[in-house]
Design an enzyme around this catalytic site. Sequence first.
Site, PDB file in Angstrom:
ATOM      1  N   HIS A 109       0.830  -1.205   0.000  1.00 12.21           N
ATOM      2  CA  HIS A 109       0.000   0.000   0.000  1.00 12.21           C
ATOM      3  C   HIS A 109       0.869   1.262   0.000  1.00 12.21           C
ATOM      4  CE1 HIS A 109      -3.237  -2.743   0.844  1.00 12.21           C
ATOM      5  NE2 HIS A 109      -2.729  -3.083   2.016  1.00 12.21           N
ATOM      6  N   HIS A 122      -7.294  -4.556  -0.948  1.00 11.60           N
ATOM      7  CA  HIS A 122      -6.674  -5.855  -1.218  1.00 11.60           C
ATOM      8  C   HIS A 122      -7.429  -6.574  -2.322  1.00 11.60           C
ATOM      9  CE1 HIS A 122      -6.321  -4.840   3.090  1.00 11.60           C
ATOM     10  NE2 HIS A 122      -5.055  -5.081   2.870  1.00 11.60           N
TER      11      HIS A 122
END
Lengths: 333, 333
Positions: free
Chosen positions: B57, B219
């Site tokens: 991320h 995700h």
Amino acid sequence: MKKLINAPDAVVADSLRGMEAAHPDLIRVQYGPNIVIRKDAPVSGKVGIISGGGSGHEPMHGGFVGMGMLDAACPGEVFTSPTPDQMQEATKAVDGGAGVLHIVKNYTGDVMNFDMAAELAKSEDIEVESVLTNDDVAVEDSLYTAGRRGVGVTVLVEKIAGGAAEDRKSLREVAELATRVNANGRSMGMALTPCITPASGSPSFELGDDEVEIGIGIHGEPGRFREKIGPASQIAERLMTPIVEDLPFNSGDKVLVFMNGMGGTPLIELYVMYDEVAKIAQEHGLSIERNLIGNFITSLEMQGCSITLLKLDDEMTHYWDAPVHTPALRKGA
Amino acid sequence: MKKLINAPDAVVADSLRGMEAAHPDLIRVQYGPNIVIRKDAPVSGKVGIISGGGSGHEPMHGGFVGMGMLDAACPGEVFTSPTPDQMQEATKAVDGGAGVLHIVKNYTGDVMNFDMAAELAKSEDIEVESVLTNDDVAVEDSLYTAGRRGVGVTVLVEKIAGGAAEDRKSLREVAELATRVNANGRSMGMALTPCITPASGSPSFELGDDEVEIGIGIHGEPGRFREKIGPASQIAERLMTPIVEDLPFNSGDKVLVFMNGMGGTPLIELYVMYDEVAKIAQEHGLSIERNLIGNFITSLEMQGCSITLLKLDDEMTHYWDAPVHTPALRKGA
């Protein structure tokens, strides 16, 4: 083609409106012809600096307009040179009486149009100097270029020249410094994937599922060769060896490493690459004094990266460290 | 799978080594367990702030370590929670005697492990407060989450709480402010493409050539629905309507708009989206006081974006504007 756009022919203007809405404290945007202008331009007594080129390389150049960097940017259509009148208007808009520097990437259309704009400006008694960037060691002549392509060093030239102009250096001094930065900088890029221009709707080139292109240009121009993808260490070596040998960079040199993403490459991969580049630099005895890591000169959503190495002298380091406040680069402000 | 990596199981450590090599003035990195620590931590008398979560991320969270934001970050493997001992070591490393705040995104593994770490720290007489972020309005429960997922507001919580901690606010005050930022923030994301985790080597989900997924998680967790891609204006409306209705945001509210890219989306598209978001905000009578545009909480090379809207009060605005100096965010320093 899937993109976050309204229509292919609206991308550039829509994106500029977004920039204008987001950064009214830093820039203003003029439409038709499109120019991104520093909010407080012209700055009296300061050398004005403009650059420009096709869109699709964001944040270059519009994202670099602001205190300590560019006074204006001329965005063309995607991968298309801006026009001479656009450059001329930008030149007039940033002329604070100390002359204007044009920073021009070496692509045939850009060079021709900036030349015309400079002539037009001179006919209106604005002093203009032009500095060409041509740092890409990958190939000599290319699809849109006679000689070497101008790539990553352009970002460094804009920052360092911008710092010197902010310090009220003369047009001659700023142009000399910009010329030296270009002369001391070398770059090479690679791609994992092509990009798709909104107008064409199809990939700029085709690559196999396990292939990379070494030496790619920022418009998808052909590079030196293709090969099966290897580890990051190998890719870093493929780019660093031609760069280091070209200037050449020598043991003991102080350098700035610019690890650039092509637009679709995530930051986690850029840091993996930076680690490999730092190791190779160390093997060559180079001392990395400064670095810049991120997506700064891009090719739409292309996945890949480029490396720029700049041999630093004290003046370059000084102006690299100087305050800057633009949409895409900020420090000390 | 084509990535700029050496090996799937080496990505996280290699990337951390790149960060460490690039930013020795801001951070240090400890390996096994992996922690990114502010160079001068612990800062005596200052509340320490840590966060963490799966890697993939970036720049969140390691890129936000430094003056004015986080004191440490705990990166797990890609899309995998960090471990309690990792969080405990980070907590100890940043404890300057004023207690430590844990900022925890609402995913089951993160919550469980941060809970254990907090217990362990308390048993060593370190005062710990935890703030959960759960701003994603797309779905209630999700693949790895009970309740709402923690997404974009996390970046804003880290910046604003970081500013308050730098100002020597107490642990209770910083935790209250962080809780308020989360409570006043709402987000929703969308994807044009899936991403590929290095370990799996295959796409996290499949999308048609002309399809987008509205409400995607970071995700690749399922969103609300899929549809044929429309113009940016339609996509912005798909995300903004649920956000605005949820809090709800009302005419006259002052807001911060965070236009985030998922990692593979070029900046030119984010500005096109920002322009649409700004128009919709105006229709609702919202006053955009601040904005943040770029790739800050990403999902590897996923193409897409998310919007976070934060209803601002004066204290939040004050600490949003406070100086910060981290690898990924910088102002006034």
